[in-house]
Design an enzyme around this catalytic site. Sequence first.
Site, PDB file in Angstrom:
ATOM      1  N   GLY A  11       0.875  -1.137  -0.027  1.00  0.00           N
ATOM      2  CA  GLY A  11       0.060   0.169  -0.165  1.00  0.00           C
ATOM      3  C   GLY A  11       0.892   1.224   0.082  1.00  0.00           C
ATOM      4  O   GLY A  11       2.191   1.307  -0.337  1.00  0.00           O
ATOM      5  N   CYS A  12       0.402   2.437   0.585  1.00  0.00           N
ATOM      6  CA  CYS A  12       1.216   3.802   0.551  1.00  0.00           C
ATOM      7  C   CYS A  12       2.287   3.291   1.407  1.00  0.00           C
ATOM      8  O   CYS A  12       2.306   2.965   2.419  1.00  0.00           O
ATOM      9  CB  CYS A  12       0.347   4.541   1.315  1.00  0.00           C
ATOM     10  SG  CYS A  12       1.054   6.170   1.395  1.00  0.00           S
ATOM     11  N   PHE A  13       3.374   3.910   0.885  1.00  0.00           N
ATOM     12  CA  PHE A  13       4.884   3.767   1.582  1.00  0.00           C
ATOM     13  C   PHE A  13       4.636   4.240   3.008  1.00  0.00           C
ATOM     14  O   PHE A  13       5.529   4.215   3.827  1.00  0.00           O
ATOM     15  CB  PHE A  13       5.767   4.128   0.818  1.00  0.00           C
ATOM     16  CG  PHE A  13       5.842   5.152  -0.146  1.00  0.00           C
ATOM     17  CD1 PHE A  13       5.329   6.602   0.166  1.00  0.00           C
ATOM     18  CD2 PHE A  13       6.620   5.293  -1.283  1.00  0.00           C
ATOM     19  CE1 PHE A  13       5.333   7.758  -0.454  1.00  0.00           C
ATOM     20  CE2 PHE A  13       6.614   6.489  -2.215  1.00  0.00           C
ATOM     21  CZ  PHE A  13       6.084   7.658  -1.772  1.00  0.00           C
ATOM     22  N   TRP A  14       3.820   5.517   2.999  1.00  0.00           N
ATOM     23  CA  TRP A  14       3.886   6.419   4.354  1.00  0.00           C
ATOM     24  C   TRP A  14       3.580   5.293   5.317  1.00  0.00           C
ATOM     25  O   TRP A  14       4.235   5.434   6.591  1.00  0.00           O
ATOM     26  CB  TRP A  14       2.907   7.577   4.371  1.00  0.00           C
ATOM     27  CG  TRP A  14       3.221   8.573   3.331  1.00  0.00           C
ATOM     28  CD1 TRP A  14       4.492   8.776   2.853  1.00  0.00           C
ATOM     29  CD2 TRP A  14       2.349   9.325   2.873  1.00  0.00           C
ATOM     30  NE1 TRP A  14       4.348   9.732   1.874  1.00  0.00           N
ATOM     31  CE2 TRP A  14       3.038  10.226   2.096  1.00  0.00           C
ATOM     32  CE3 TRP A  14       0.938   9.880   3.015  1.00  0.00           C
ATOM     33  CZ2 TRP A  14       2.278  11.257   1.230  1.00  0.00           C
ATOM     34  CZ3 TRP A  14       0.514  10.883   2.468  1.00  0.00           C
ATOM     35  CH2 TRP A  14       1.196  11.616   1.573  1.00  0.00           C
ATOM     36  N   CYS A  15       2.735   4.410   5.198  1.00  0.00           N
ATOM     37  CA  CYS A  15       1.974   3.710   6.084  1.00  0.00           C
ATOM     38  C   CYS A  15       3.249   2.497   6.889  1.00  0.00           C
ATOM     39  O   CYS A  15       3.488   2.185   7.889  1.00  0.00           O
ATOM     40  CB  CYS A  15       0.946   2.578   6.093  1.00  0.00           C
ATOM     41  SG  CYS A  15      -0.445   3.708   5.487  1.00  0.00           S
TER      42      CYS A  15
END
Length: 176
Positions: A11-15
């Site tokens: 998913g989103c790399f921020w997570c």
Amino acid sequence: MTIDTITLGGGCFWCLEAVYEKVDGVTAVESGYANGHVAHPTYEQVCRGDTGHAEVVRVSFDTERITLREILEIFFTIHDPTTLDRQGNDVGTQYRSGIFFHTPEQERIAREVLAQVNAHHQGRAVTQLQPVASYSRAEEYHQHYFANHPEQGYCAFVVAPKVEKFRKTFASRVKA
């Protein structure tokens, strides 16, 4: 100290970055793009979904303090390995679940862990297992995003719950 590095997409790399920055034994986390066909893509290109890249994190860790198996157990707890090209409202091939290994030993361990995950999910895991290729570091403003923007909407409503799930599930692995 022996450092190893694995590249993960979930998913989103921020997570992923926000969680792994809090893991005891992890020495560095870098957001980036991997396994696409465009050299040095931009965030905007990757978001359009036509470069073939996944949003990923490169996780470097001290193998004397945490194992790759533990890194992967955390990975499979903080994202859904059964949703093809999607995590929550993030949809597209850039959000695919993937383990992008750097060595044959990493591949062997990842195959073992993925088999256990697939058995747990009745064969529905869609996590790709591939050698890492065409990796590019994401733009500087993506690095340490959650740490720098905890009140931003996406961070507050999507990233923070994943960090909290990690803290509760792996309390003994949280950095002091």
